[in-house]
Scaffold this motif. Structure first.
Motif, PDB file in Angstrom:
ATOM      1  N   THR A 277       1.038  -1.433   0.141  1.00 37.99           N
ATOM      2  CA  THR A 277       0.034  -0.035   0.006  1.00 37.99           C
ATOM      3  C   THR A 277       0.761   0.988   0.203  1.00 37.99           C
ATOM      4  N   THR A 278       2.272   1.509  -0.140  1.00 37.09           N
ATOM      5  CA  THR A 278       2.848   2.129   0.035  1.00 37.09           C
ATOM      6  C   THR A 278       2.485   3.540  -1.007  1.00 37.09           C
ATOM      7  N   GLY A 279       1.771   4.432  -0.542  1.00 33.94           N
ATOM      8  CA  GLY A 279       2.222   5.695  -1.615  1.00 33.94           C
ATOM      9  C   GLY A 279       0.856   5.870  -2.320  1.00 33.94           C
ATOM     10  N   ALA A 280      -0.197   4.887  -2.240  1.00 33.97           N
ATOM     11  CA  ALA A 280      -1.966   4.676  -2.461  1.00 33.97           C
ATOM     12  C   ALA A 280      -2.517   6.000  -2.261  1.00 33.97           C
ATOM     13  N   GLY A 281      -1.923   6.511  -0.978  1.00 40.22           N
ATOM     14  CA  GLY A 281      -2.677   7.881  -1.524  1.00 40.22           C
ATOM     15  C   GLY A 281      -2.537   8.772  -1.973  1.00 40.22           C
ATOM     16  N   ASP A 282      -0.696   8.986  -2.694  1.00 42.29           N
ATOM     17  CA  ASP A 282       0.065  10.053  -3.415  1.00 42.29           C
ATOM     18  C   ASP A 282      -0.964   9.767  -4.937  1.00 42.29           C
ATOM     19  N   SER A 283      -1.303   7.849  -5.238  1.00 45.22           N
ATOM     20  CA  SER A 283      -1.406   8.020  -6.444  1.00 45.22           C
ATOM     21  C   SER A 283      -2.936   8.426  -6.151  1.00 45.22           C
ATOM     22  N   PHE A 284      -3.364   7.982  -5.574  1.00 44.58           N
ATOM     23  CA  PHE A 284      -4.725   8.992  -5.363  1.00 44.58           C
ATOM     24  C   PHE A 284      -5.569  10.492  -5.925  1.00 44.58           C
ATOM     25  N   ASN A 285      -3.789  10.984  -5.079  1.00 47.66           N
ATOM     26  CA  ASN A 285      -4.312  12.513  -5.097  1.00 47.66           C
ATOM     27  C   ASN A 285      -3.421  13.115  -6.573  1.00 47.66           C
ATOM     28  N   ALA A 286      -2.967  11.807  -7.054  1.00 47.87           N
ATOM     29  CA  ALA A 286      -2.325  12.230  -8.637  1.00 47.87           C
ATOM     30  C   ALA A 286      -3.647  12.169  -9.462  1.00 47.87           C
ATOM     31  N   GLY A 287      -4.851  10.889  -9.427  1.00 47.11           N
ATOM     32  CA  GLY A 287      -5.655  10.636  -9.883  1.00 47.11           C
ATOM     33  C   GLY A 287      -6.986  11.859  -9.597  1.00 47.11           C
ATOM     34  N   PHE A 288      -6.977  12.498  -8.944  1.00 45.83           N
ATOM     35  CA  PHE A 288      -8.023  13.496  -8.521  1.00 45.83           C
ATOM     36  C   PHE A 288      -7.340  14.648  -9.445  1.00 45.83           C
ATOM     37  N   LEU A 289      -5.791  14.952  -9.106  1.00 45.03           N
ATOM     38  CA  LEU A 289      -5.879  16.322  -9.911  1.00 45.03           C
ATOM     39  C   LEU A 289      -5.463  16.072 -11.273  1.00 45.03           C
ATOM     40  N   ALA A 290      -5.218  15.185 -11.578  1.00 44.24           N
ATOM     41  CA  ALA A 290      -5.183  14.973 -13.456  1.00 44.24           C
ATOM     42  C   ALA A 290      -6.800  14.743 -13.972  1.00 44.24           C
ATOM     43  N   ALA A 291      -8.158  14.892 -13.012  1.00 44.77           N
ATOM     44  CA  ALA A 291      -9.345  14.755 -13.496  1.00 44.77           C
ATOM     45  C   ALA A 291      -9.276  16.223 -13.952  1.00 44.77           C
ATOM     46  N   ARG A 292      -9.079  16.645 -12.296  1.00 44.52           N
ATOM     47  CA  ARG A 292      -9.532  18.596 -12.112  1.00 44.52           C
ATOM     48  C   ARG A 292      -8.571  19.334 -13.091  1.00 44.52           C
ATOM     49  N   LEU A 293      -7.850  19.286 -13.449  1.00 45.96           N
ATOM     50  CA  LEU A 293      -6.863  19.343 -14.506  1.00 45.96           C
ATOM     51  C   LEU A 293      -6.773  19.182 -16.066  1.00 45.96           C
ATOM     52  N   SER A 294      -7.899  18.409 -16.065  1.00 42.84           N
ATOM     53  CA  SER A 294      -8.129  17.382 -16.895  1.00 42.84           C
ATOM     54  C   SER A 294      -9.718  18.266 -17.376  1.00 42.84           C
ATOM     55  N   GLY A 295     -10.642  18.886 -16.613  1.00 39.22           N
ATOM     56  CA  GLY A 295     -11.882  19.351 -17.229  1.00 39.22           C
ATOM     57  C   GLY A 295     -13.104  18.193 -16.557  1.00 39.22           C
ATOM     58  N   HIS A 296     -12.475  17.671 -15.446  1.00 41.88           N
ATOM     59  CA  HIS A 296     -13.510  17.062 -15.383  1.00 41.88           C
ATOM     60  C   HIS A 296     -14.417  17.313 -13.734  1.00 41.88           C
ATOM     61  N   ASP A 297     -15.439  16.649 -13.444  1.00 40.95           N
ATOM     62  CA  ASP A 297     -16.222  17.765 -12.547  1.00 40.95           C
ATOM     63  C   ASP A 297     -15.538  16.665 -10.979  1.00 40.95           C
ATOM     64  N   LEU A 298     -16.334  16.905  -9.409  1.00 37.49           N
ATOM     65  CA  LEU A 298     -15.715  16.537  -9.091  1.00 37.49           C
ATOM     66  C   LEU A 298     -16.109  14.440  -8.354  1.00 37.49           C
ATOM     67  N   PRO A 299     -17.205  14.763  -8.652  1.00 36.77           N
ATOM     68  CA  PRO A 299     -17.446  13.866  -8.474  1.00 36.77           C
ATOM     69  C   PRO A 299     -17.182  12.206  -9.003  1.00 36.77           C
ATOM     70  N   GLU A 300     -17.046  12.593 -11.047  1.00 37.83           N
ATOM     71  CA  GLU A 300     -15.833  12.012 -11.604  1.00 37.83           C
ATOM     72  C   GLU A 300     -14.112  11.665 -11.124  1.00 37.83           C
ATOM     73  N   ALA A 301     -13.320  13.049 -10.573  1.00 37.98           N
ATOM     74  CA  ALA A 301     -12.339  13.510 -10.238  1.00 37.98           C
ATOM     75  C   ALA A 301     -11.964  12.651  -8.929  1.00 37.98           C
ATOM     76  N   LEU A 302     -13.758  12.141  -8.270  1.00 41.95           N
ATOM     77  CA  LEU A 302     -13.508  11.720  -6.591  1.00 41.95           C
ATOM     78  C   LEU A 302     -13.265   9.722  -7.584  1.00 41.95           C
ATOM     79  N   ARG A 303     -13.809   9.699  -8.824  1.00 33.76           N
ATOM     80  CA  ARG A 303     -13.182   8.305  -9.106  1.00 33.76           C
ATOM     81  C   ARG A 303     -12.383   8.143  -9.588  1.00 33.76           C
ATOM     82  N   TRP A 304     -12.075   9.218 -10.300  1.00 35.37           N
ATOM     83  CA  TRP A 304     -10.553   8.612 -10.427  1.00 35.37           C
ATOM     84  C   TRP A 304     -10.106   8.581  -9.802  1.00 35.37           C
TER      85      TRP A 304
END
Length: 301
Positions: free
Chosen positions: A248-275
Motif C-alpha cells: 500500500t506504499t504511496g496509495a494515497g499519493d496515487s489517489f492525489n494524482a488521479g484526483f488532480l489529473a481529472a480536475r486539471l483535465s476538466g472533469h467534475d468533482l464526482p468523476e475526479a473522486l472516481r478517478w
C-alpha cells in the motif's frame, strides 16, 4: 501558455521497501525477509509520477543530494517524464525511508536529509508563473516550508494558480500553521485520521464542514472503503476498488494524482473522486508507489 499543468512541491527520496518478517527483534536475532525493493519514494515524487502517467505536464520541486540516492531519484523521475527542479543542497545527503511493510499495515523509518531542505523562497514567482496548479505534499517533514506555505499559496492565487495540499501525518502532533495554510488551499486531501486531527472534529463530516466554510474542497481518503468529498453546495462518495494488494506504499499519493489529473483535465468533482479511488487502489498491485500506477486507459469509463 504555462509550461506545466502542475508543479508538485515536496519530498523525493528512495524508499527501501522490506516485506516479510519485518517487526524488529533486538538481541542480534537475524530475521529473513520475503522481499526487498529500492524504489522511488517521497509523497511528492510519487504524486508527480502519477500525474505524469495520467498525461499532465509535470514538474517537481524537491531537493536531492549529489549522492547515489540522489542519482536514483533523478534517473527515476526522468524515466517518467517528470521535470525535477532541485535547489542546491550541498553536503546534505538525500533523504531515505525504510518501509517495513505488512499486509495490512506498515512502519516507516526516515532519514530527513534533503527532504527538509526546501524553503518558501525556493517556490519563486518565476516558477509559479510556469504552472497552472501547485500541489504540496509531506508538509510536516519540511518545517521551513510549512512555516511559510500560506504566503506561497497567496502568491500562487495572485498569479492565477489553484492550490492543493496533502499534509500527511505530523510526527509532532502540533499541526503548526495549518489553519492559516488551509485558508488559502483550494483542495485539501487528507485521510480520515488527518482530517479529524487537523480540525479537532468528532466526525469527518463535521471536520469537512469547518473547512468548507473557508472555501476549501475537502477530499478524504478512506482506505478500502473508498473516498468522500465535500465542497460548497455538494458532497459525493466513491466506493473502493477491489484489487489483490501487494503493497500500500504511496496509495494515497496515487489517489492525489488521479484526483488532480481529472480536475486539471476538466472533469467534475464526482468523476475526479472516481478517478482518485481507482488510481489509489491500482497502485497497490506492486511493490513501491509508482510501479503499478494507473494509466489513462485504466480510468476510462
Amino acid at each position: 501558455m504555462a509550461d506545466f499543468d502542475i508543479l508538485v512541491v515536496g519530498d523525493a527520496n528512495p524508499d527501501l521497501l522490506l516485506r516479510g518478517d519485518v517487526r524488529p527483534r533486538f538481541g542480534q536475532e537475524e530475521q529473513l525477509l520475503t522481499g526487498a525493493d529500492l524504489v522511488l519514494g517521497g509523497s511528492a515524487a510519487i504524486t508527480a509520477v502519477g500525474c505524469a502517467k495520467l498525461g499532465l505536464r509535470t514538474a517537481l520541486l524537491a531537493a536531492a543530494g549529489e549522492d547515489v540516492f540522489g542519482a536514483l531519484v533523478r534517473e527515476q523521475l526522468t524515466a517518467h517524464d517528470v521535470r525535477l527542479l532541485s535547489p542546491p543542497a550541498a553536503g546534505v545527503p538525500t533523504g531515505l525511508t525504510v518501509v517495513l511493510s505488512e499486509t495490512d499495515d506498515r512502519a516507516m523509518l526516515t532519514l530527513p536529509g534533503t527532504i527538509a531542505a526546501l524553503s518558501p523562497a525556493d517556490v519563486t514567482a518565476e516558477l509559479l508563473a510556469r504552472a497552472r496548479h501547485v500541489h504540496v505534499s509531506s508538509l510536516y517533514l519540511q518545517p521551513a516550508l510549512a512555516a511559510g506555505l500560506a504566503e506561497v499559496f497567496v502568491r500562487a492565487h495572485r498569479g492565477g494558480l489553484t492550490t492543493s495540499l496533502d499534509t500527511n501525518w505530523d510526527p509532532t502532533g502540533e499541526w503548526a500553521s495549518i489553519t492559516e495554510i488551509l485558508e488559502h488551499t483550494d483542495v485539501f486531501l487528507p485521510n480520515a485520521a488527518e482530517l479529524l486531527a487537523v480540525t479537532g472534529a468528532a466526525t469527518p463530516g463535521e471536520g469537512a464542514a469547518k473547512l468548507i466554510a473557508t472555501g476549501a474542497t475537502v477530499v478524504m481518503k478512506d482506505g478500502a472503503r473508498g473516498a468522500r468529498a465535500w465542497w460548497h453546495g455538494g458532497e459525493s462518495a466513491a466506493p473502493g476498488t477491489p484489487v489483490a494488494v501487494v503493497d500500500t506504499t504511496g496509495a494515497g499519493d496515487s489517489f492525489n494524482a488521479g484526483f488532480l489529473a481529472a480536475r486539471l483535465s476538466g472533469h467534475d468533482l464526482p468523476e475526479a473522486l472516481r478517478w482518485a479511488t481507482v488510481a489509489g487502489a491500482l497502485s497497490t498491485r506492486a511493490a513501491g508507489g509508482t510501479a503499478a500506477q494507473a494509466s489513462p486507459a485504466d480510468l476510462a469509463v
